[in-house]
Design an enzyme around this catalytic site. Structure first.
Site, PDB file in Angstrom:
ATOM      1  N   TYR A 184     -40.882   5.581  43.618  1.00 30.37           N
ATOM      2  CA  TYR A 184     -41.102   5.952  43.150  1.00 30.37           C
ATOM      3  C   TYR A 184     -41.340   4.541  41.370  1.00 30.37           C
ATOM      4  O   TYR A 184     -42.456   3.517  41.273  1.00 30.37           O
ATOM      5  CB  TYR A 184     -41.662   6.439  41.900  1.00 30.37           C
ATOM      6  CG  TYR A 184     -41.519   7.673  40.742  1.00 30.37           C
ATOM      7  CD1 TYR A 184     -43.245   7.948  40.469  1.00 30.37           C
ATOM      8  CD2 TYR A 184     -41.025   7.063  39.062  1.00 30.37           C
ATOM      9  CE1 TYR A 184     -43.443   8.126  39.309  1.00 30.37           C
ATOM     10  CE2 TYR A 184     -41.900   7.520  38.171  1.00 30.37           C
ATOM     11  CZ  TYR A 184     -43.009   7.915  38.326  1.00 30.37           C
ATOM     12  OH  TYR A 184     -43.364   8.712  36.907  1.00 30.37           O
ATOM     13  N   ILE A 210     -50.536  13.393  30.682  1.00 32.88           N
ATOM     14  CA  ILE A 210     -51.395  12.632  30.600  1.00 32.88           C
ATOM     15  C   ILE A 210     -52.600  12.375  30.584  1.00 32.88           C
ATOM     16  O   ILE A 210     -53.227  11.669  29.522  1.00 32.88           O
ATOM     17  CB  ILE A 210     -50.346  11.312  31.075  1.00 32.88           C
ATOM     18  CG1 ILE A 210     -48.774  11.206  30.097  1.00 32.88           C
ATOM     19  CG2 ILE A 210     -50.983   9.951  29.608  1.00 32.88           C
ATOM     20  CD1 ILE A 210     -47.727  10.224  30.840  1.00 32.88           C
ATOM     21  N   ASN A 268     -54.296   6.431  36.456  1.00 40.47           N
ATOM     22  CA  ASN A 268     -52.987   7.483  36.057  1.00 40.47           C
ATOM     23  C   ASN A 268     -52.340   8.646  36.755  1.00 40.47           C
ATOM     24  O   ASN A 268     -51.110   8.891  36.912  1.00 40.47           O
ATOM     25  CB  ASN A 268     -53.453   8.409  34.385  1.00 40.47           C
ATOM     26  CG  ASN A 268     -53.044   9.713  34.386  1.00 40.47           C
ATOM     27  OD1 ASN A 268     -51.621   9.058  33.338  1.00 40.47           O
ATOM     28  ND2 ASN A 268     -53.268  10.857  34.791  1.00 40.47           N
ATOM     29  N   GLY A 316     -42.287   5.705  28.776  1.00 38.07           N
ATOM     30  CA  GLY A 316     -41.023   6.687  29.297  1.00 38.07           C
ATOM     31  C   GLY A 316     -40.612   8.526  29.295  1.00 38.07           C
ATOM     32  O   GLY A 316     -42.127   8.386  29.665  1.00 38.07           O
ATOM     33  N   GLY A 332     -32.268   7.978  42.765  1.00 36.49           N
ATOM     34  CA  GLY A 332     -33.075   9.246  43.139  1.00 36.49           C
ATOM     35  C   GLY A 332     -35.026   8.606  43.754  1.00 36.49           C
ATOM     36  O   GLY A 332     -35.546   8.804  43.965  1.00 36.49           O
TER      37      GLY A 332
HETATM   38  P1  NDP Z   1     -49.513  15.352  36.126  1.00 36.04           P
HETATM   39  O1  NDP Z   1     -48.087  16.161  36.977  1.00 36.04           O
HETATM   40  O2  NDP Z   1     -49.151  16.108  34.360  1.00 36.04           O
HETATM   41  O3  NDP Z   1     -50.699  15.352  36.593  1.00 36.04           O
HETATM   42  C1  NDP Z   1     -51.189  14.405  37.859  1.00 36.04           C
HETATM   43  C2  NDP Z   1     -52.331  14.711  37.565  1.00 36.04           C
HETATM   44  O4  NDP Z   1     -52.529  13.597  38.544  1.00 36.04           O
HETATM   45  C3  NDP Z   1     -52.737  15.991  38.504  1.00 36.04           C
HETATM   46  O5  NDP Z   1     -54.422  15.807  37.293  1.00 36.04           O
HETATM   47  C4  NDP Z   1     -53.048  15.546  39.296  1.00 36.04           C
HETATM   48  O6  NDP Z   1     -54.150  16.650  39.952  1.00 36.04           O
HETATM   49  C5  NDP Z   1     -53.445  14.478  39.652  1.00 36.04           C
HETATM   50  N1  NDP Z   1     -52.919  13.641  40.754  1.00 36.04           N
HETATM   51  C6  NDP Z   1     -51.890  13.321  42.117  1.00 36.04           C
HETATM   52  N2  NDP Z   1     -52.068  12.991  43.258  1.00 36.04           N
HETATM   53  C7  NDP Z   1     -52.940  13.223  43.185  1.00 36.04           C
HETATM   54  C8  NDP Z   1     -54.376  12.173  44.209  1.00 36.04           C
HETATM   55  N3  NDP Z   1     -53.705  11.723  45.563  1.00 36.04           N
HETATM   56  N4  NDP Z   1     -55.403  12.455  43.489  1.00 36.04           N
HETATM   57  C9  NDP Z   1     -56.400  12.462  42.414  1.00 36.04           C
HETATM   58  N5  NDP Z   1     -55.491  13.156  41.323  1.00 36.04           N
HETATM   59  C10 NDP Z   1     -53.817  13.559  41.666  1.00 36.04           C
HETATM   60  O7  NDP Z   1     -47.797  14.500  35.001  1.00 36.04           O
HETATM   61  P2  NDP Z   1     -48.036  13.235  34.071  1.00 36.04           P
HETATM   62  O8  NDP Z   1     -49.533  13.581  33.265  1.00 36.04           O
HETATM   63  O9  NDP Z   1     -46.702  13.570  33.835  1.00 36.04           O
HETATM   64  O10 NDP Z   1     -48.093  11.822  35.014  1.00 36.04           O
HETATM   65  C11 NDP Z   1     -49.262  10.973  34.683  1.00 36.04           C
HETATM   66  C12 NDP Z   1     -48.672   9.414  35.280  1.00 36.04           C
HETATM   67  O11 NDP Z   1     -48.190   9.310  34.043  1.00 36.04           O
HETATM   68  C13 NDP Z   1     -48.233   9.534  36.678  1.00 36.04           C
HETATM   69  O12 NDP Z   1     -48.521   8.563  36.941  1.00 36.04           O
HETATM   70  C14 NDP Z   1     -46.545   9.389  35.857  1.00 36.04           C
HETATM   71  O13 NDP Z   1     -45.647   9.010  37.052  1.00 36.04           O
HETATM   72  C15 NDP Z   1     -47.350   8.797  34.779  1.00 36.04           C
HETATM   73  N6  NDP Z   1     -45.297   8.725  33.948  1.00 36.04           N
HETATM   74  C16 NDP Z   1     -45.664  10.292  33.648  1.00 36.04           C
HETATM   75  C17 NDP Z   1     -44.374   9.763  32.622  1.00 36.04           C
HETATM   76  C18 NDP Z   1     -44.203  11.478  32.157  1.00 36.04           C
HETATM   77  O14 NDP Z   1     -42.858  11.419  31.719  1.00 36.04           O
HETATM   78  N7  NDP Z   1     -44.680  12.724  32.720  1.00 36.04           N
HETATM   79  C19 NDP Z   1     -43.455   9.411  32.436  1.00 36.04           C
HETATM   80  C20 NDP Z   1     -43.612   7.880  33.124  1.00 36.04           C
HETATM   81  C21 NDP Z   1     -44.847   8.149  33.658  1.00 36.04           C
HETATM   82  P3  NDP Z   1     -53.865  18.381  39.977  1.00 36.04           P
HETATM   83  O15 NDP Z   1     -53.826  18.533  38.679  1.00 36.04           O
HETATM   84  O16 NDP Z   1     -54.806  18.672  41.253  1.00 36.04           O
HETATM   85  O17 NDP Z   1     -52.659  18.384  40.415  1.00 36.04           O
END
Ligand code: NDP
Length: 247
Positions: free
Chosen positions: A154, A20, A89, A185, A150
């Site tokens: 989160y 995202i 994000n 979602g 679970g």
């Molecule tokens: P991804 O797992 O695809 O990407 C996560 C990103 O966050 C990566 O760039 C990762 O870095 C970075 N990240 C993780 N931990 C850290 C940290 N400690 N410090 C800095 N950066 C960090 O996630 P999504 O795109 O799926 O999700 C993005 C957001 O949207 C999240 O907050 C998630 O909870 C929320 N969300 C997602 C949904 C979904 O369906 N996908 C649904 C609802 C909410 P790196 O690339 O180095 O690992």
């Protein structure tokens, strides 16, 4: 269709190199914003992101660590200038039923998904207040509203983001700074692709639109919220979930 906006605004997207966050970074870059994308450890994905998008400002630091955020933000501002817009994000899941959840799983999720929002907002909001403009958007989740088996860790973090944002929105309402939340979602990203196919199939069958959301749908909403013209939307939570949870 994309439009180029006359802007010199600086936007930081945490976790902006994948999923995202990458979609948000790309769309805002196309619209003319100065984008900084941050990440945690996946150097390969960050390198590919840089090459494909032409976004040079990519920074590696842990958003769960206040001191690391302080250093990271100083580097971003040295490269691009003061931060006008923050998109919180970055996020992780460490799912487990509570009776089996380890303190590590609890703490990892709270620090990465919730403490990060404090860290990054705390370190950017003073500048936004003093300059009379700012936008803070944090990515929550449908599961922060509905709860999910679970995911006590989160859901606690994601629902914490909502209370945090409403309170901060009130604090900065007279300062030209808006604070909002997006609660997606199920969106097609690595996080969702990691779910076992048979479980994912069941999840999709329960989504009224019968498909996963796209990352661009979230990016579009970010573009709407950060616009200079949008001074009146604050303290709100936007559900983008294909009708799966109607709050
Ligand atoms: P991804 O797992 O695809 O990407 C996560 C990103 O966050 C990566 O760039 C990762 O870095 C970075 N990240 C993780 N931990 C850290 C940290 N400690 N410090 C800095 N950066 C960090 O996630 P999504 O795109 O799926 O999700 C993005 C957001 O949207 C999240 O907050 C998630 O909870 C929320 N969300 C997602 C949904 C979904 O369906 N996908 C649904 C609802 C909410 P790196 O690339 O180095 O690992």
């Amino acid at each position: 269709m994309t439009r180029k906006i006359e802007t010199s605004r600086v936007i930081v997207v945490t976790g902006g190199t994948r999923g995202i966050g990458a979609s948000i970074s790309k769309m805002m870059h196309k619209f003319g914003y100065k984008v900084a994308a941050t990440y945690m450890g996946n150097d390969e994905a960050a390198k590919e992101f840089k090459e494909k998008t032409g976004i040079e400002a990519v920074f590696k630091f842990d958003v769960g660590d206040f001191a690391a955020c302080e250093k990271g933000i100083a580097k971003i501002e040295a490269k691009l200038g003061p931060i006008d817009i923050l998109v919180n994000n970055a996020g992780i899941t460490r799912d487990s039923f509570l009776h089996k959840m380890t303190p590590e799983k609890w703490n990892d999720v709270i620090r990465t998904n919730l403490n990060s929002v404090f860290n990054m907002s705390r370190l950017t909001v003073e500048g936004m207040r003093s300059r009379g403009f700012g936008r803070i958007i944090s990515i929550s989740s449908i599961n922060g509203l509905s709860g999910a088996m679970g995911q006590t860790n989160y859901a606690a973090a994601k629902s914490g983001i909502i209370g945090f944002s409403k309170s901060l929105a009130l604090e900065v309402a007279g300062k030209g700074v808006t604070v909002n939340v997006i609660a997606p979602g199920y969106i097609e990203t690595d996080m969702v692709r990691a779910i076992a196919p048979e479980i994912l199939e069941k999840i999709v069958s329960k989504i009224p639109v019968k498909k996963l959301g796209t990352t661009r749908a979230i990016a579009r909403l970010v573009a709407f919220l950060v616009d200079d013209d949008n001074q009146f939307t604050t303290g709100a939570t936007f559900n983008v979930n294909g009708g799966q949870y109607l709050a």
